[in-house]
Write a protein that holds these residues in place. Structure first.
Motif, PDB file in Angstrom:
ATOM      1  N   ASP A 134      -9.065  14.289  16.710  1.00  0.00           N
ATOM      2  CA  ASP A 134     -10.189  13.623  17.356  1.00  0.00           C
ATOM      3  C   ASP A 134     -10.000  12.108  17.312  1.00  0.00           C
ATOM      4  O   ASP A 134     -10.156  11.487  16.252  1.00  0.00           O
ATOM      5  N   LEU A 135      -9.688  11.519  18.449  1.00  0.00           N
ATOM      6  CA  LEU A 135      -9.473  10.075  18.489  1.00  0.00           C
ATOM      7  C   LEU A 135     -10.773   9.305  18.294  1.00  0.00           C
ATOM      8  O   LEU A 135     -10.744   8.108  17.982  1.00  0.00           O
ATOM      9  N   ALA A 136     -11.897   9.966  18.480  1.00  0.00           N
ATOM     10  CA  ALA A 136     -13.183   9.298  18.261  1.00  0.00           C
ATOM     11  C   ALA A 136     -13.535   9.231  16.782  1.00  0.00           C
ATOM     12  O   ALA A 136     -14.443   8.493  16.387  1.00  0.00           O
ATOM     13  N   ASN A 137     -12.815   9.982  15.975  1.00  0.00           N
ATOM     14  CA  ASN A 137     -13.067   9.997  14.523  1.00  0.00           C
ATOM     15  C   ASN A 137     -11.730   9.945  13.768  1.00  0.00           C
ATOM     16  O   ASN A 137     -11.363  10.881  13.062  1.00  0.00           O
ATOM     17  N   VAL A 138     -11.042   8.844  13.940  1.00  0.00           N
ATOM     18  CA  VAL A 138      -9.759   8.667  13.259  1.00  0.00           C
ATOM     19  C   VAL A 138     -10.012   8.469  11.769  1.00  0.00           C
ATOM     20  O   VAL A 138     -10.810   7.603  11.369  1.00  0.00           O
ATOM     21  N   PRO A 139      -9.375   9.256  10.908  1.00  0.00           N
ATOM     22  CA  PRO A 139      -9.609   9.118   9.451  1.00  0.00           C
ATOM     23  C   PRO A 139      -9.136   7.757   8.942  1.00  0.00           C
ATOM     24  O   PRO A 139      -8.142   7.208   9.427  1.00  0.00           O
ATOM     25  N   ASP A 140      -9.840   7.210   8.013  1.00  0.00           N
ATOM     26  CA  ASP A 140      -9.385   5.971   7.382  1.00  0.00           C
ATOM     27  C   ASP A 140      -8.045   6.233   6.692  1.00  0.00           C
ATOM     28  O   ASP A 140      -7.871   7.240   5.998  1.00  0.00           O
ATOM     29  N   ASN A 201      -7.748   1.134   9.196  1.00  0.00           N
ATOM     30  CA  ASN A 201      -6.669   0.883   8.236  1.00  0.00           C
ATOM     31  C   ASN A 201      -5.532   1.899   8.412  1.00  0.00           C
ATOM     32  O   ASN A 201      -5.014   2.464   7.441  1.00  0.00           O
ATOM     33  N   ILE A 202      -5.179   2.143   9.684  1.00  0.00           N
ATOM     34  CA  ILE A 202      -4.109   3.108   9.949  1.00  0.00           C
ATOM     35  C   ILE A 202      -2.768   2.557   9.470  1.00  0.00           C
ATOM     36  O   ILE A 202      -2.576   1.344   9.352  1.00  0.00           O
ATOM     37  N   LYS A 203      -1.875   3.464   9.177  1.00  0.00           N
ATOM     38  CA  LYS A 203      -0.514   3.107   8.793  1.00  0.00           C
ATOM     39  C   LYS A 203       0.435   3.539   9.897  1.00  0.00           C
ATOM     40  O   LYS A 203       0.376   4.673  10.370  1.00  0.00           O
ATOM     41  N   ILE A 204       1.290   2.625  10.310  1.00  0.00           N
ATOM     42  CA  ILE A 204       2.265   2.902  11.365  1.00  0.00           C
ATOM     43  C   ILE A 204       3.538   3.449  10.736  1.00  0.00           C
ATOM     44  O   ILE A 204       4.100   2.843   9.817  1.00  0.00           O
ATOM     45  N   GLU A 205       3.970   4.608  11.227  1.00  0.00           N
ATOM     46  CA  GLU A 205       5.233   5.202  10.769  1.00  0.00           C
ATOM     47  C   GLU A 205       6.189   5.191  11.960  1.00  0.00           C
ATOM     48  O   GLU A 205       6.053   5.993  12.888  1.00  0.00           O
ATOM     49  N   ALA A 206       7.119   4.235  11.955  1.00  0.00           N
ATOM     50  CA  ALA A 206       8.067   4.108  13.066  1.00  0.00           C
ATOM     51  C   ALA A 206       9.271   5.010  12.818  1.00  0.00           C
ATOM     52  O   ALA A 206       9.983   4.857  11.821  1.00  0.00           O
ATOM     53  N   LEU A 207       9.487   5.961  13.734  1.00  0.00           N
ATOM     54  CA  LEU A 207      10.569   6.943  13.605  1.00  0.00           C
ATOM     55  C   LEU A 207      11.387   6.986  14.891  1.00  0.00           C
ATOM     56  O   LEU A 207      10.917   6.569  15.957  1.00  0.00           O
ATOM     57  N   ALA A 208      12.608   7.498  14.779  1.00  0.00           N
ATOM     58  CA  ALA A 208      13.410   7.720  15.988  1.00  0.00           C
ATOM     59  C   ALA A 208      12.607   8.596  16.942  1.00  0.00           C
ATOM     60  O   ALA A 208      12.035   9.615  16.532  1.00  0.00           O
ATOM     61  N   ALA A 209      12.543   8.201  18.199  1.00  0.00           N
ATOM     62  CA  ALA A 209      11.690   8.894  19.177  1.00  0.00           C
ATOM     63  C   ALA A 209      11.965  10.390  19.233  1.00  0.00           C
ATOM     64  O   ALA A 209      11.037  11.197  19.342  1.00  0.00           O
ATOM     65  N   ALA A 210      13.237  10.772  19.124  1.00  0.00           N
ATOM     66  CA  ALA A 210      13.597  12.186  19.215  1.00  0.00           C
ATOM     67  C   ALA A 210      13.087  13.001  18.037  1.00  0.00           C
ATOM     68  O   ALA A 210      12.956  14.231  18.128  1.00  0.00           O
ATOM     69  N   ASN A 211      12.787  12.331  16.905  1.00  0.00           N
ATOM     70  CA  ASN A 211      12.349  13.045  15.701  1.00  0.00           C
ATOM     71  C   ASN A 211      10.834  13.191  15.595  1.00  0.00           C
ATOM     72  O   ASN A 211      10.340  13.894  14.712  1.00  0.00           O
ATOM     73  N   LEU A 212      10.092  12.537  16.479  1.00  0.00           N
ATOM     74  CA  LEU A 212       8.640  12.548  16.366  1.00  0.00           C
ATOM     75  C   LEU A 212       8.020  13.936  16.546  1.00  0.00           C
ATOM     76  O   LEU A 212       7.107  14.297  15.787  1.00  0.00           O
ATOM     77  N   PRO A 213       8.470  14.763  17.495  1.00  0.00           N
ATOM     78  CA  PRO A 213       7.844  16.088  17.620  1.00  0.00           C
ATOM     79  C   PRO A 213       7.953  16.919  16.340  1.00  0.00           C
ATOM     80  O   PRO A 213       6.987  17.568  15.925  1.00  0.00           O
ATOM     81  N   ALA A 214       9.115  16.899  15.702  1.00  0.00           N
ATOM     82  CA  ALA A 214       9.297  17.675  14.476  1.00  0.00           C
ATOM     83  C   ALA A 214       8.485  17.107  13.322  1.00  0.00           C
ATOM     84  O   ALA A 214       8.115  17.833  12.389  1.00  0.00           O
TER      85      ALA A 214
END
Length: 296
Positions: A134-140, A201-214
């Motif tokens: 739910d993008l309207a209720n993103v967890p802290d 206070n989201i945390k960004i996890e930058a990953l290789a694009a091909a690995n994101l689905p897994a």
């Protein structure tokens, strides 16, 4: 003697008539072959393409091109160099796998003269549900995965901003990220300082694009390229995508590319017209359910 002479004359006439008949039949057969050849005056276009969605879209377009006596021979490629070298060298009539920025860079780096005949579709970045939906209720403290390259990572942050999850500093556009990549070679999105507001206070996890689905099950959300989402079979987890008429949609639309000297070839113009037709656009919309969009 008269009987013998008459017999010889009769036989001679038979042979003459047989020869004439053979000659006429031979002429008729030759005309029929030429007629068959004339009737089968179709043109075959050899097109290099990525397997999905490009080759799939071409396969659908092939059925429509038959009405114009144009046949498609689709050659699948898993790399992004050989389809362009094939077009440049003439072993391919066209290719369909890339967006204009990639084509422009390829021409500059390789000295090739390949041109776009037109934009066909756009593979939007989408926000996909992981542990949260739910993008309207993103967890802290939610962890959101994004591609780690500057262009797609920048697009991801802009998409998160469009959906109210973060706010970037004023003036940040796609060019900002592309320029940062040019200047520094890479962007560390885990330490990116272009975010002005981060209410959850989201945390960004930058990953290789091909690995994101897994990695999706380990993330709250992930921003994933359509070309990786399709084979991963995660369309049911798609929440929202970039719009086809957005800045990214216009810049990164995938094009049909040909040699510069071939831009006026009638059969290639017919191909791009079919690919840009409403019938193909409707098929793309129905087939990919938002993971691929017709070009605006």
């Amino acid at each position: 003697m008269k009987k013998i002479f008459a017999l010889i004359l009769s036989l001679s006439l038979c042979f003459a008539l047989a020869a004439c008949g053979s000659s006429e039949n031979g002429t008729s057969s030759g005309s029929q072959a030429a007629g068959d050849s004339a009737a089968d005056d179709s043109v075959t276009l050899k097109v290099g393409a990525s397997p999905a969605p490009h080759a799939e879209i071409l396969e659908y377009a092939a059925s429509l091109l038959k009405e114009q006596n144009i046949k498609l021979e689709i050659v699948p490629f898993d790399d992004y160099v050989m389809p362009n070298t094939g077009v440049e060298e003439g072993s391919l009539d066209a290719n369909y796998f890339q967006h204009q920025p990639y084509l422009t860079n390829f021409n500059a780096e390789h000295g090739t003269k390949i041109a776009s005949l037109g934009a066909i579709h756009y593979e939007p970045l989408g926000i996909y549900a992981g542990k949260s939906a739910d993008l309207a209720n993103v967890p802290d403290g939610a962890v959101i995965g994004i591609p780690d390259d500057a262009t797609n990572g920048g697009r991801a942050l802009l998409l998160l901003q469009d959906n109210g999850i973060i706010k970037l500093k004023d003036g940040i556009t796609l060019d900002t990220f592309r320029q940062a990549q040019t200047d520094a070679g890479a962007i560390n999105f885990n330490e990116y300082d272009g975010i002005a507001e981060n209410p959850h206070n989201i945390k960004i996890e930058a990953l290789a694009a091909a690995n994101l689905p897994a990695s999706l099950p380990d993330l709250d959300f992930a921003v994933i390229n359509g070309n990786y989402a399709i084979p991963a079979g995660i369309s049911d987890k798609l929440i929202v995508t970039e719009n086809a008429d957005s800045e990214a949609g216009k810049v990164f639309a995938n094009v049909l590319a040909v040699r510069e000297e071939d831009v006026e070839r009638p059969e290639l113009k017919a191909l791009v017209e079919v690919l840009q037709s409403k019938e193909v656009a409707d098929w793309i919309t129905e087939k990919y359910q938002g993971s691929v969009l017709p070009a605006a």
